[in-house]
Structures are given as C-alpha cells and as structure tokens.
Design a protein around this motif. Structure first.
Motif, mmCIF file in Angstrom:
data_model
loop_
_atom_site.group_PDB
_atom_site.id
_atom_site.type_symbol
_atom_site.label_atom_id
_atom_site.label_comp_id
_atom_site.label_asym_id
_atom_site.label_seq_id
_atom_site.Cartn_x
_atom_site.Cartn_y
_atom_site.Cartn_z
ATOM 1 N N THR A 73 1.043 -1.058 -0.049
ATOM 2 C CA THR A 73 0.010 -0.007 0.105
ATOM 3 C C THR A 73 0.769 1.206 0.085
ATOM 4 N N PHE A 74 0.651 1.974 -0.966
ATOM 5 C CA PHE A 74 1.535 3.178 -1.090
ATOM 6 C C PHE A 74 0.961 4.464 -0.516
ATOM 7 N N TYR A 75 1.706 5.313 0.047
ATOM 8 C CA TYR A 75 1.335 6.827 0.438
ATOM 9 C C TYR A 75 2.452 7.899 -0.147
ATOM 10 N N LEU A 76 2.051 8.391 -1.208
ATOM 11 C CA LEU A 76 2.886 9.540 -1.788
ATOM 12 C C LEU A 76 2.920 10.850 -1.311
ATOM 13 N N LEU A 77 3.771 11.258 -0.605
ATOM 14 C CA LEU A 77 3.666 12.587 -0.078
ATOM 15 C C LEU A 77 4.665 13.696 -0.751
ATOM 16 N N ASN A 78 4.326 14.797 -0.834
ATOM 17 C CA ASN A 78 5.453 15.763 -1.467
ATOM 18 C C ASN A 78 6.253 16.134 -0.287
ATOM 19 N N ASN A 79 7.285 16.939 -0.539
ATOM 20 C CA ASN A 79 8.238 17.493 0.292
ATOM 21 C C ASN A 79 7.556 18.098 1.752
ATOM 22 N N ALA A 80 6.687 18.894 1.378
ATOM 23 C CA ALA A 80 6.270 19.836 2.321
ATOM 24 C C ALA A 80 5.350 18.782 3.380
ATOM 25 N N GLN A 81 4.585 17.968 2.771
ATOM 26 C CA GLN A 81 3.564 17.089 3.373
ATOM 27 C C GLN A 81 4.472 16.111 4.346
ATOM 28 N N ALA A 82 5.542 15.529 3.835
ATOM 29 C CA ALA A 82 6.369 14.559 4.582
ATOM 30 C C ALA A 82 6.941 15.255 5.630
ATOM 31 N N LYS A 83 7.326 16.576 5.504
ATOM 32 C CA LYS A 83 8.081 17.309 6.663
ATOM 33 C C LYS A 83 6.860 17.455 7.772
ATOM 34 N N SER A 84 5.664 17.699 7.274
ATOM 35 C CA SER A 84 4.647 17.755 8.261
ATOM 36 C C SER A 84 4.298 16.777 9.268
ATOM 37 N N THR A 85 4.606 15.465 8.730
ATOM 38 C CA THR A 85 4.534 14.092 9.707
ATOM 39 C C THR A 85 5.834 13.892 10.183
ATOM 40 N N HIS A 86 6.730 14.507 10.261
ATOM 41 C CA HIS A 86 8.192 14.173 10.724
ATOM 42 C C HIS A 86 8.230 14.580 11.927
ATOM 43 N N THR A 87 9.052 13.911 12.890
ATOM 44 C CA THR A 87 9.446 14.539 14.057
ATOM 45 C C THR A 87 10.963 13.997 14.299
ATOM 46 N N ASP A 88 11.698 15.366 14.369
ATOM 47 C CA ASP A 88 13.134 14.922 14.922
ATOM 48 C C ASP A 88 13.527 14.436 16.055
#
Length: 236
Positions: free
Chosen positions: A95-110
C-alpha cells in the motif's frame, strides 16, 4: 512461523515494487544505483527529474504493526517526494502513500541523529495509492458512459459486467477498446497486446496525441487510451 524480512531486504523489495508501480502508471522512472548519493528513485518529468525517497515497513497481521517510517531529514530533506510503503508479508501486496516534500515534513518528528514520519499522520495526509501528484494533478474527469448498444454483440459481453465495451476505435490494424470499468485493451490483428501503454504510445504518435495531459503529467493507460480513441474517431 512467518518472520519479517531484514530492513535492507524489505527496503530493496519496496524500491522494486515502487518502480514497477511508477512504470505501470506510464511514468519514466529508474532506481538509483546502490550506494550512489541522492535519492532512491528518479522520475523523468516534462519539467525535469523528480526525486523520490522510498521508505518501506512490513507487517504480518495488520498495518498497525508499523510504528514509524525512519527518515533522516538531515540528509533527505531535499527529496521532491516521499513514498511510504506498507508491505503485507502474507501477500507481498504494497500500500503506497505518496507525499510531497512539505507534506512529508509535516508528518516528521526530529530525534537524535535521525527522526521519524508517523504512520497515523502519513495516512491522514494523503489517500492510499493516490499518485495524482505525479500523473498530473486530479485524474482527468471520467464521464459515465452508457454502453453503446450497437457494440453489445455476444463477442463484447463477458461474465464481468465491468468489461462491457463503452468506446472503441480502429486504426489500421489496431483496435482500441475502452470498457465500462475505464480499463483499456489494445488489439493488433485481433490479438490482445500485453504492453498496453507501449502500444498506446506508439498509436498516440501516429494520430497526433500527446502522452502528457494538460497539466504536464504523463497520461496513464486509461487517460491515454481515452484520448487516442477520441482522436481516431474524430478523424472519421
């Protein structure tokens, strides 16, 4: 007892499945060589190459087994897209989830030395298996066609009602067929062609149809097939 693949093997499998998916959509893509700097997959688009960072996680019983997709934004932050894959080991179905750069960063926690994109945030950000960001924005409108009664001879009706022919066109030795399910088949001298998108691209060149849609994205099989059928029929 079923066991999970190593992270390396799962990652390589995920990249291969991602490449196959992109190619099936009519996109021109290739996997970066192992060890090469940059990102996992490159897609050649009309406005230049786009990089895709692929992250694969696997599960045996349910997708909630996936607790994170590790992403090091210190080294991967400039990827154009991030493709997160849920791999069902029982069937090897992704199952694929394709996110653009901004979307991916919004889901990311450092976190120290790396970081994670959280599955719940990823799933709520985009629809599963939605590649419209690469195929030209929203899919081209698919009008609901009533079956052409003149086409509904016994040879055109199968046990699957979704395969009722709604449009078709003939060009030289080719016959292009569109079904009520929107799927496309191409026949050459009566033999169905396995490489539908390849046949459509050859036909598109002959009848003056671009393989790109109005948004600049590469037309997938359904979009290109519809455009070719309409172009052929307009010639008559």
């Amino acid at each position: 007892m079923m066991q999970k693949l190593s992270h390396q093997l799962a990652g390589e499998l995920g990249e291969t499945l991602a490449l196959a998916k992109f190619v099936s959509l009519g996109l021109h893509a290739y996997i970066s060589p192992p060890g090469a700097p940059g990102h996992d997959i490159i897609i050649v688009m009309p406005d230049g190459p786009k990089s895709v960072e692929v992250k694969t996680r696997q599960f045996i019983s349910k997708a909630t087994e996936i607790g994170r997709w590790p992403v090091d934004m210190n080294t991967k932050a400039n990827a154009d897209y991030f493709l997160f894959i849920e791999l069902d080991l029982r069937t090897l179905e992704p199952t694929f989830y394709l996110l653009n750069n901004a979307q991916a960063k919004s889901t990311h926690t450092d976190s120290s030395g790396s970081g994670n994109c959280h599955p719940n945030k990823v799933r709520s950000t985009v629809e599963a298996n939605d590649f419209s960001a690469l195929t030209g924005g929203p899919p081209e409108p698919e009008e609901q066609l009533s079956p052409d009664i003149s086409l509904l001879g016994p040879q055109n009706v199968t046990s699957d009602l979704r395969r009722i022919i709604t449009q078709e066109a003939t060009f030289n030795r080719y016959r292009i067929v569109r079904y009520s399910s929107q799927s496309i088949d191409v026949y050459l001298d009566g033999a169905r062609q396995d490489n539908t998108i390849g046949s459509l691209r050859d036909l598109a060149k002959k009848v003056g149809v671009s393989e790109y849609n109005s948004s600049g994205g590469v037309r997938n099989t359904r979009q290109l097939g519809k455009a070719v059928i309409e172009a052929v029929n307009e010639r008559k």
